[in-house]
Motif scaffolding. Structure first.
Motif, mmCIF file in Angstrom:
data_model
loop_
_atom_site.group_PDB
_atom_site.id
_atom_site.type_symbol
_atom_site.label_atom_id
_atom_site.label_comp_id
_atom_site.label_asym_id
_atom_site.label_seq_id
_atom_site.Cartn_x
_atom_site.Cartn_y
_atom_site.Cartn_z
ATOM 1 N N TRP A 1 -0.729 12.571 3.313
ATOM 2 C CA TRP A 1 0.357 11.685 2.880
ATOM 3 C C TRP A 1 0.076 11.349 1.405
ATOM 4 O O TRP A 1 -1.036 11.554 0.647
ATOM 5 N N ALA A 2 1.343 11.307 0.622
ATOM 6 C CA ALA A 2 1.187 10.929 -0.878
ATOM 7 C C ALA A 2 2.391 10.212 -1.082
ATOM 8 O O ALA A 2 3.147 9.759 -0.276
ATOM 9 N N ARG A 3 2.236 9.541 -2.224
ATOM 10 C CA ARG A 3 3.157 8.392 -2.754
ATOM 11 C C ARG A 3 3.591 8.510 -4.115
ATOM 12 O O ARG A 3 2.806 9.178 -4.977
ATOM 13 N N GLN A 4 4.695 8.019 -4.369
ATOM 14 C CA GLN A 4 5.304 8.189 -5.357
ATOM 15 C C GLN A 4 6.188 6.761 -6.043
ATOM 16 O O GLN A 4 7.021 6.595 -5.285
ATOM 17 N N ALA A 5 5.633 6.315 -7.021
ATOM 18 C CA ALA A 5 6.161 4.867 -7.590
ATOM 19 C C ALA A 5 7.049 5.427 -8.665
ATOM 20 O O ALA A 5 6.879 6.483 -9.321
ATOM 21 N N ALA B 1 -7.842 8.763 -1.187
ATOM 22 C CA ALA B 1 -7.878 8.312 -2.598
ATOM 23 C C ALA B 1 -8.658 6.937 -2.894
ATOM 24 O O ALA B 1 -8.827 6.247 -1.929
ATOM 25 N N ASP B 2 -9.391 7.026 -4.090
ATOM 26 C CA ASP B 2 -10.256 5.659 -4.021
ATOM 27 C C ASP B 2 -9.394 4.611 -3.949
ATOM 28 O O ASP B 2 -9.732 3.478 -3.383
ATOM 29 N N SER B 3 -8.127 4.652 -4.285
ATOM 30 C CA SER B 3 -7.195 3.402 -4.349
ATOM 31 C C SER B 3 -7.013 2.620 -2.892
ATOM 32 O O SER B 3 -6.562 1.569 -2.874
ATOM 33 N N VAL B 4 -7.153 3.550 -2.004
ATOM 34 C CA VAL B 4 -6.923 3.160 -0.601
ATOM 35 C C VAL B 4 -8.125 3.194 0.334
ATOM 36 O O VAL B 4 -7.744 2.954 1.543
ATOM 37 N N GLN B 5 -8.961 3.667 -0.125
ATOM 38 C CA GLN B 5 -10.275 3.757 0.786
ATOM 39 C C GLN B 5 -10.502 2.594 1.405
ATOM 40 O O GLN B 5 -10.768 1.600 0.668
ATOM 41 N N GLY B 6 -10.681 2.727 2.587
ATOM 42 C CA GLY B 6 -11.333 1.262 3.321
ATOM 43 C C GLY B 6 -10.007 0.428 3.673
ATOM 44 O O GLY B 6 -10.029 -0.344 4.473
ATOM 45 N N ARG B 7 -8.665 1.047 3.156
ATOM 46 C CA ARG B 7 -7.651 0.071 3.730
ATOM 47 C C ARG B 7 -6.698 0.839 4.559
ATOM 48 O O ARG B 7 -5.878 0.522 5.252
ATOM 49 N N GLU C 1 -1.777 4.611 8.899
ATOM 50 C CA GLU C 1 -2.036 3.078 9.010
ATOM 51 C C GLU C 1 -2.418 2.416 7.707
ATOM 52 O O GLU C 1 -3.592 2.655 7.203
ATOM 53 N N MET C 2 -1.671 1.418 7.293
ATOM 54 C CA MET C 2 -1.926 0.914 6.237
ATOM 55 C C MET C 2 -2.174 -0.498 6.299
ATOM 56 O O MET C 2 -1.203 -1.453 6.792
ATOM 57 N N ASN C 3 -3.464 -1.139 5.934
ATOM 58 C CA ASN C 3 -3.831 -2.603 5.885
ATOM 59 C C ASN C 3 -4.199 -3.125 4.529
ATOM 60 O O ASN C 3 -4.149 -2.429 3.552
ATOM 61 N N SER C 4 -4.077 -4.451 4.515
ATOM 62 C CA SER C 4 -4.620 -5.088 3.332
ATOM 63 C C SER C 4 -3.557 -4.654 2.132
ATOM 64 O O SER C 4 -3.948 -4.358 1.095
ATOM 65 N N LEU C 5 -2.415 -4.555 2.456
ATOM 66 C CA LEU C 5 -1.381 -4.054 1.441
ATOM 67 C C LEU C 5 -1.416 -4.812 0.259
ATOM 68 O O LEU C 5 -1.352 -5.989 0.351
ATOM 69 N N LYS C 6 -1.033 -4.047 -1.111
ATOM 70 C CA LYS C 6 -1.029 -4.928 -2.146
ATOM 71 C C LYS C 6 0.254 -4.143 -2.693
ATOM 72 O O LYS C 6 0.786 -3.403 -2.557
ATOM 73 N N PRO C 7 0.711 -5.499 -3.697
ATOM 74 C CA PRO C 7 1.872 -4.706 -4.607
ATOM 75 C C PRO C 7 1.701 -3.483 -5.252
ATOM 76 O O PRO C 7 2.900 -2.886 -5.164
ATOM 77 N N GLU C 8 0.764 -3.117 -5.600
ATOM 78 C CA GLU C 8 0.676 -1.908 -6.227
ATOM 79 C C GLU C 8 0.638 -0.598 -5.183
ATOM 80 O O GLU C 8 0.753 0.548 -5.631
ATOM 81 N N ASP C 9 0.699 -0.958 -3.988
ATOM 82 C CA ASP C 9 0.962 0.325 -3.089
ATOM 83 C C ASP C 9 2.485 0.338 -2.815
ATOM 84 O O ASP C 9 2.793 1.509 -1.944
ATOM 85 N N THR C 10 3.378 -0.123 -3.309
ATOM 86 C CA THR C 10 4.739 -0.070 -3.384
ATOM 87 C C THR C 10 5.190 1.410 -4.025
ATOM 88 O O THR C 10 4.852 1.613 -5.143
ATOM 89 N N ALA C 11 5.708 1.775 -3.051
ATOM 90 C CA ALA C 11 6.093 3.343 -3.672
ATOM 91 C C ALA C 11 7.060 4.288 -2.429
ATOM 92 O O ALA C 11 6.893 3.290 -1.237
ATOM 93 N N SER C 12 7.507 5.294 -2.526
ATOM 94 C CA SER C 12 8.080 6.093 -1.611
ATOM 95 C C SER C 12 6.767 6.935 -1.186
ATOM 96 O O SER C 12 5.980 7.466 -1.903
ATOM 97 N N TYR C 13 6.477 7.143 0.337
ATOM 98 C CA TYR C 13 5.582 7.797 0.862
ATOM 99 C C TYR C 13 6.007 8.933 1.435
ATOM 100 O O TYR C 13 7.061 9.033 2.343
ATOM 101 N N GLN D 1 10.391 4.454 2.122
ATOM 102 C CA GLN D 1 10.179 3.455 1.182
ATOM 103 C C GLN D 1 9.145 2.360 1.667
ATOM 104 O O GLN D 1 9.465 1.731 2.901
ATOM 105 N N VAL D 2 8.097 2.152 1.085
ATOM 106 C CA VAL D 2 7.206 0.909 1.214
ATOM 107 C C VAL D 2 7.285 0.047 0.152
ATOM 108 O O VAL D 2 6.912 0.508 -1.052
ATOM 109 N N THR D 3 7.415 -1.416 0.358
ATOM 110 C CA THR D 3 7.701 -2.395 -0.534
ATOM 111 C C THR D 3 6.590 -3.425 0.003
ATOM 112 O O THR D 3 6.885 -4.173 0.894
#
Length: 117
Positions: free
Chosen positions: A34-38, A58-64, A79-91, A112-114
């Motif tokens: 999986w990759a994402r692009q904001a 990626a370090d930015s999503v490790q553990g979540r 599976e995406m948990n504890s989502l943050k605004p900075e996770d907003t992107a097209s996946y 799209q994930v917002t």
């Protein structure tokens, strides 16, 4: 062909599960990812999984985030948990697929994930 689903709008701290199903004349699927692009940013690799189930994040999503796959269904999940605004992107999902024409990398169309309150 790769088709993603499961994106949407979620509040910070919430969860989403993305799915990506491969179809067509598939002989074997090797690594999936999986990759994402904001907007205005380059595409970032988020998670990878080998055919044997070894994963990297990626370090930015490790553990979540957790990547998994169902080889019988030619499907990869995120599976995406504890989502943050900075996770907003097209996946986008990606897969290295072996067909009777050879082996190549394929991308899905994106979902799209917002993350917003």
């Amino acid at each position: 062909q790769l088709v993603e689903s499961g994106g949407g709008l979620v509040q910070p701290g919430g969860s989403l599960r993305l799915s990506c199903k491969a179809s067509g004349s598939i002989f074997r699927i090797n690594a999936m990812a999986w990759a994402r692009q904001a907007p205005g940013q380059t595409r970032e690799l988020v998670a990878t999984i080998t055919s044997g189930g070894n994963t990297n994040y990626a370090d930015s999503v490790q553990g979540r985030f957790t990547i998994s796959r169902d080889n019988a269904k030619n499907t990869v999940y995120l599976e995406m948990n504890s989502l943050k605004p900075e996770d907003t992107a097209s996946y986008y999902c990606n897969a290295l697929i072996m067909t009777n024409s050879g082996t190549g990398g394929y991308w899905g169309q994106g979902t799209q994930v917002t993350v917003s309150s």
